[in-house]
Write a protein that holds these residues in place. Structure first.
Motif, mmCIF file in Angstrom:
data_model
loop_
_atom_site.group_PDB
_atom_site.id
_atom_site.type_symbol
_atom_site.label_atom_id
_atom_site.label_comp_id
_atom_site.label_asym_id
_atom_site.label_seq_id
_atom_site.Cartn_x
_atom_site.Cartn_y
_atom_site.Cartn_z
ATOM 1 N N GLY A 157 11.001 16.190 5.821
ATOM 2 C CA GLY A 157 11.694 15.524 6.912
ATOM 3 C C GLY A 157 12.461 14.325 6.395
ATOM 4 O O GLY A 157 12.511 14.052 5.187
ATOM 5 N N ILE A 158 13.080 13.618 7.299
ATOM 6 C CA ILE A 158 13.846 12.418 6.941
ATOM 7 C C ILE A 158 12.847 11.276 6.839
ATOM 8 O O ILE A 158 12.427 10.696 7.835
ATOM 9 N N THR A 159 12.437 10.966 5.627
ATOM 10 C CA THR A 159 11.330 10.042 5.393
ATOM 11 C C THR A 159 11.848 8.663 4.961
ATOM 12 O O THR A 159 13.041 8.419 4.883
ATOM 13 N N GLY A 160 10.879 7.789 4.664
ATOM 14 C CA GLY A 160 11.208 6.459 4.184
ATOM 15 C C GLY A 160 10.928 5.363 5.193
ATOM 16 O O GLY A 160 11.369 4.226 5.013
ATOM 17 N N PHE A 161 10.181 5.686 6.255
ATOM 18 C CA PHE A 161 9.889 4.710 7.297
ATOM 19 C C PHE A 161 8.431 4.285 7.177
ATOM 20 O O PHE A 161 7.537 5.131 7.153
ATOM 21 N N VAL A 162 8.199 2.971 7.108
ATOM 22 C CA VAL A 162 6.866 2.429 6.835
ATOM 23 C C VAL A 162 6.507 1.424 7.926
ATOM 24 O O VAL A 162 7.325 0.568 8.290
ATOM 25 N N ASP A 163 5.279 1.533 8.461
ATOM 26 C CA ASP A 163 4.859 0.567 9.484
ATOM 27 C C ASP A 163 4.245 -0.662 8.828
ATOM 28 O O ASP A 163 4.205 -0.784 7.590
ATOM 29 N N VAL A 164 3.777 -1.593 9.644
ATOM 30 C CA VAL A 164 3.279 -2.867 9.124
ATOM 31 C C VAL A 164 2.022 -2.695 8.279
ATOM 32 O O VAL A 164 1.679 -3.577 7.488
ATOM 33 N N ARG A 165 1.332 -1.569 8.445
ATOM 34 C CA ARG A 165 0.123 -1.321 7.649
ATOM 35 C C ARG A 165 0.403 -0.485 6.405
ATOM 36 O O ARG A 165 -0.524 -0.076 5.702
ATOM 37 N N GLY A 166 1.673 -0.217 6.142
ATOM 38 C CA GLY A 166 2.045 0.519 4.943
ATOM 39 C C GLY A 166 1.983 2.024 5.078
ATOM 40 O O GLY A 166 2.157 2.742 4.090
ATOM 41 N N ARG A 167 1.757 2.542 6.285
ATOM 42 C CA ARG A 167 1.713 3.989 6.480
ATOM 43 C C ARG A 167 3.131 4.536 6.579
ATOM 44 O O ARG A 167 3.999 3.925 7.197
ATOM 45 N N ARG A 168 3.341 5.711 5.976
ATOM 46 C CA ARG A 168 4.674 6.301 5.888
ATOM 47 C C ARG A 168 4.867 7.387 6.943
ATOM 48 O O ARG A 168 3.937 8.130 7.240
#
Length: 324
Positions: free
Chosen positions: A167-178
């Motif tokens: 998928g179109i990846t590269g998005f990380v939340d504040v806890r570092g999960r991708r």
């Protein structure tokens, strides 16, 4: 009845559907743009490189269209969730005053923050699609020049399928999960919807002159929330320590206020997917609300359903590539 955050299940669907459609268009557009065609390898490669600017313009237009559709959908979802919270608070108040208008400052700030978080993905997508476009060309050229038993069409298809699986990846939340694009937007909007419900509830209580609420007890709660179970918390932080109130029967009730809402949130209460319910505290009903206890087998089934949904989305992405 106590407010039970919905986790955004009902309100976030319209926004998520927009991003699933956009993801499909991006994958289909990529597959068409890098079609292997026929002719000499270098001619094909130069043709695709010359068309790169056109391809990026197509991606930019798609993202601009998505941006215009996204904003009203997000605003409607959060405003609807806010109204849900306000309504739940009104149902809990015996002294409900329809003339008391809740302050919507927190709602406006939440809308702005959510729009900014979602729009950040829009800035990231064109770069991802451009990098994949060039990588597919490089993979096909290297495969054909290596003399391996793979032709250009196979090399292009393999590269497209590998991208579709991720998928179109590269998005990380504040806890570092991708996350991939759709999952990240879904997470952000669902979290904002739950926040809007809770904020609407508290705003309605504050407008009616109530400053205290109590947190439910939930079986199997996480370490972040457990210290707050059954405790009384101040919405504004203006009420602290042990307080004494008389209820409608004249009986004196004493309760200790643990902390402010801001402090409780900072320490982890109402985190994403938090299962705790909340209810206004009054001397007539000092006990914590009982949460709906979800059996372990139901929670396990829900996890399996989420895993299945992820696999279905992966197969759908693969299908978008195959159809193009």
């Amino acid at each position: 009845m106590p407010l039970t955050p919905s986790f955004g299940d009902r309100r976030a669907g319209v926004v998520v559907a927009l991003y699933r459609r956009a993801e499909r268009k991006l994958l289909e557009g990529l597959a068409k743009a890098v079609a292997p065609g026929v002719g000499h390898l270098l001619v094909w490669m130069r043709r695709l490189l010359l068309r790169f600017s056109l391809y990026r313009s197509q991606v930019d237009r798609l993202i601009a269209d998505l941006d215009r559709e996204m904003e009203p959908a997000v605003v409607a979802a959060l405003m609807g969730a806010w109204r849900d919270g306000v309504s739940a608070a009104a149902a809990d108040l015996d002294d409900f005053d329809d003339a008391a208008v809740p302050d919507e400052h927190d709602l406006r700030r939440l809308i702005d923050d959510t729009l900014s978080a979602v729009r950040e993905t829009h800035r990231h997508v064109p770069g991802v699609m451009g990098n994949v476009y060039r990588r597919i060309i490089d993979d096909a050229v290297q495969a054909e020049r290596s003399g391996a038993n793979i032709d250009r069409a196979q090399a292009v298809q393999r590269a497209l399928e590998a991208f579709a699986r991720r998928g179109i990846t590269g998005f990380v939340d504040v806890r570092g999960r991708r996350y991939d694009l759709v999952s990240y937007v879904e997470m952000a909007v669902r979290s904002a919807v739950s926040r809007a419900e809770i904020d609407g509830y508290f705003a309605r209580l504050a407008a009616a002159g109530h400053d205290l609420f109590v947190v439910s007890d939930v079986a199997g709660s996480c370490p972040l929330c457990r210290p707050f179970e059954g405790r009384t918390i101040s919405i504004t932080g203006s009420t602290a320590g042990a307080i004494t109130r008389d209820n409608s029967s004249g009986r004196t009730v004493t309760v200790t206020v643990m902390c402010s809402l801001a402090e409780a949130r900072e320490r982890g209460l109402f985190h994403r997917a938090c299962r705790h319910t909340l209810r206004v505290w009054t001397p007539d009903d000092p006990t914590p609300p009982r949460a709906t206890r979800v059996p372990g087998e139901i929670r396990a089934r829900r996890r399996r359903q989420r895993d299945l949904a992820r696999r279905v989305r992966e197969r759908q992405r693969m299908g978008f590539i195959a159809q193009s």
